[in-house]
Design a protein around this motif. Sequence first.
Motif, PDB file in Angstrom:
ATOM      1  N   ASP A   1       0.930  -1.189   0.071  1.00  0.00           N
ATOM      2  CA  ASP A   1       0.105  -0.072   0.112  1.00  0.00           C
ATOM      3  C   ASP A   1       0.969   1.306   0.128  1.00  0.00           C
ATOM      4  O   ASP A   1       0.502   2.208  -0.915  1.00  0.00           O
ATOM      5  CB  ASP A   1      -0.733   0.088   1.322  1.00  0.00           C
ATOM      6  CG  ASP A   1      -1.994  -1.181   1.295  1.00  0.00           C
ATOM      7  OD1 ASP A   1      -2.351  -1.438   0.204  1.00  0.00           O
ATOM      8  OD2 ASP A   1      -2.335  -1.496   2.294  1.00  0.00           O
ATOM      9  N   ASP A  27       2.680   1.644  -3.312  1.00  0.00           N
ATOM     10  CA  ASP A  27       1.703   2.048  -4.519  1.00  0.00           C
ATOM     11  C   ASP A  27       1.439   3.677  -4.306  1.00  0.00           C
ATOM     12  O   ASP A  27       1.417   4.346  -5.352  1.00  0.00           O
ATOM     13  CB  ASP A  27       0.414   1.557  -4.303  1.00  0.00           C
ATOM     14  CG  ASP A  27      -0.843   2.003  -5.357  1.00  0.00           C
ATOM     15  OD1 ASP A  27      -0.465   1.796  -6.417  1.00  0.00           O
ATOM     16  OD2 ASP A  27      -1.578   2.669  -4.680  1.00  0.00           O
ATOM     17  N   TYR A  28       1.360   4.141  -3.047  1.00  0.00           N
ATOM     18  CA  TYR A  28       1.118   5.298  -2.783  1.00  0.00           C
ATOM     19  C   TYR A  28       2.383   6.439  -3.285  1.00  0.00           C
ATOM     20  O   TYR A  28       2.448   7.505  -3.968  1.00  0.00           O
ATOM     21  CB  TYR A  28       0.907   6.049  -1.374  1.00  0.00           C
ATOM     22  CG  TYR A  28       0.490   7.259  -1.072  1.00  0.00           C
ATOM     23  CD1 TYR A  28      -0.826   7.721  -1.169  1.00  0.00           C
ATOM     24  CD2 TYR A  28       1.567   8.291  -0.846  1.00  0.00           C
ATOM     25  CE1 TYR A  28      -0.865   9.297  -0.981  1.00  0.00           C
ATOM     26  CE2 TYR A  28       1.273   9.495  -0.591  1.00  0.00           C
ATOM     27  CZ  TYR A  28      -0.042  10.072  -0.648  1.00  0.00           C
ATOM     28  OH  TYR A  28      -0.494  10.992  -0.455  1.00  0.00           O
ATOM     29  N   ASP A  36       4.665   5.443  -5.346  1.00  0.00           N
ATOM     30  CA  ASP A  36       4.637   5.493  -6.935  1.00  0.00           C
ATOM     31  C   ASP A  36       3.803   6.424  -7.467  1.00  0.00           C
ATOM     32  O   ASP A  36       4.084   7.186  -8.708  1.00  0.00           O
ATOM     33  CB  ASP A  36       4.428   3.937  -7.652  1.00  0.00           C
ATOM     34  CG  ASP A  36       5.574   3.131  -7.117  1.00  0.00           C
ATOM     35  OD1 ASP A  36       6.749   3.650  -6.898  1.00  0.00           O
ATOM     36  OD2 ASP A  36       5.369   1.869  -7.262  1.00  0.00           O
ATOM     37  N   ARG A  37       2.414   6.434  -6.925  1.00  0.00           N
ATOM     38  CA  ARG A  37       1.598   7.560  -7.712  1.00  0.00           C
ATOM     39  C   ARG A  37       1.672   9.002  -6.981  1.00  0.00           C
ATOM     40  O   ARG A  37       1.227   9.881  -7.638  1.00  0.00           O
ATOM     41  CB  ARG A  37       0.194   7.253  -6.859  1.00  0.00           C
ATOM     42  CG  ARG A  37      -0.555   5.760  -7.626  1.00  0.00           C
ATOM     43  CD  ARG A  37      -1.918   5.524  -7.024  1.00  0.00           C
ATOM     44  NE  ARG A  37      -2.018   5.188  -5.715  1.00  0.00           N
ATOM     45  CZ  ARG A  37      -2.506   6.074  -4.761  1.00  0.00           C
ATOM     46  NH1 ARG A  37      -2.970   7.289  -5.197  1.00  0.00           N
ATOM     47  NH2 ARG A  37      -2.766   5.640  -3.378  1.00  0.00           N
TER      48      ARG A  37
END
Length: 336
Positions: free
Chosen positions: A164, A167-168, A170-171
Motif C-alpha cells: 500500500d 503504491d502511494y 509511486d503515485r
Amino acid sequence: MTRHRLGPWLRHPVLHFVLIGVTLFVASEYWSPAAPPRPPVQREPILISAEQIGVMKEDFVRRWGIPATPAQLSALIAQTIEEEMLYREARLLALDFQDGSVHRRLVEKMRALGDRPGRPPEELVSEARALGLDDDVVIRRLLVEKMRILLAQDPEAPALTDADLRDYLDRHRERFLQPAELTFSQLFLDEDLRGASIEDTARATLAQARTLPLADAAALSDPFLLGLRFQAYSRPRLIARFGTAFAEQVFALEPGVWSGPIASAYGLHLVLVEETREPHLPEVAAIRQQLLEAVGTERATQRLAQGLVRLRERYRIRVEGREDLSTPGVAVAAQP
C-alpha cells in the motif's frame, strides 16, 4: 469554500467516549450495505430557500468585495447542503449526548440569560435543550465536524501494508522524489594566504593533485572551516553553502577528475567529484511514518466522500430558483 477546522474541543476525552459509543451504530448504518433491513429513518427534505441564497450572496460580497460567480454560488449551496445533512445525521446519532463542549456551551447560554446562580449544570443543560438553545451555530459546527470524523473512519479497515505504501509512493513520485546528489572532495586556496599569485598557485596545485592519491592531495589544501569532503549534496544544499555559481559549475564537472579552479565567496576551490546520484525515490522504510499518515489521510478522505454520497441518496434536496443541476456533488431539484 474552506471547511471549518477542528478545534481543541475535539480532543476532549468525552468526545472519544462518544465516538466509541456510536461507532458500531454508524458502521451498520453507513458501512454495511448487507446488514439486515430495518425500518427506515424518516428524514425531512432539505430546502435551500431563495432567502438563504440571498444571504449567501450578501455574505460573499461582504467578505470578498465582489459578487460570487455562478460556480462560486453553486459551491456555497453545495457546502450548505452538505453541512445540513451532516448536522441532521449527527443529531440523529445523538453525537451531542454527554459532549462536554456542547454542555459548556449550553450552560454559558443559560447563564447569559440571567439564570439564577447555584443551579447544577445538568439542570441548566436540560432546560437549555427544552428551550431549543442547542440549535446553535457553535454546536452545529461541532456536530458537523464530529460527523465528518465518523464518516471518514472504518473500524474494519485492514492495516496498511508495504505494498500500500509503495503504491502511494509511486503515485505521488513528484512529492517524494529526491533531487540529484553528488559527493565531492575539494582543495581550498585562501586568497588572504596566497595573495595576488593565487591563480597561478591554483593551476600548479591542480596539476600536482592529479598525480596524487586522494588522501595525499588533501595536504595541498589551505585550512577550510567547512571541511574538505562533502557527501550527498543536492544542488539546493550546495547553493545554500557555496552560492549558485559554484553549485552549477560543480554539478557540471566530470566525475573522477580534479577540476577547477572554481570561485566562491570563500576563495578558490579545486574539486574532485567522487560520486553522482540521479533523482530517486527514497526507500519505503526511510519515510514509513510519512507514508502511513499520507495513505491514512487519502483513505479517510475517500471514505468521507463515499459516506457523503450515501447520505445524499437518503435526502430529497430542493433549491429554490435553480433550474440547472450544476451544483457540484449534489442532485438538485428546482422547486416550482
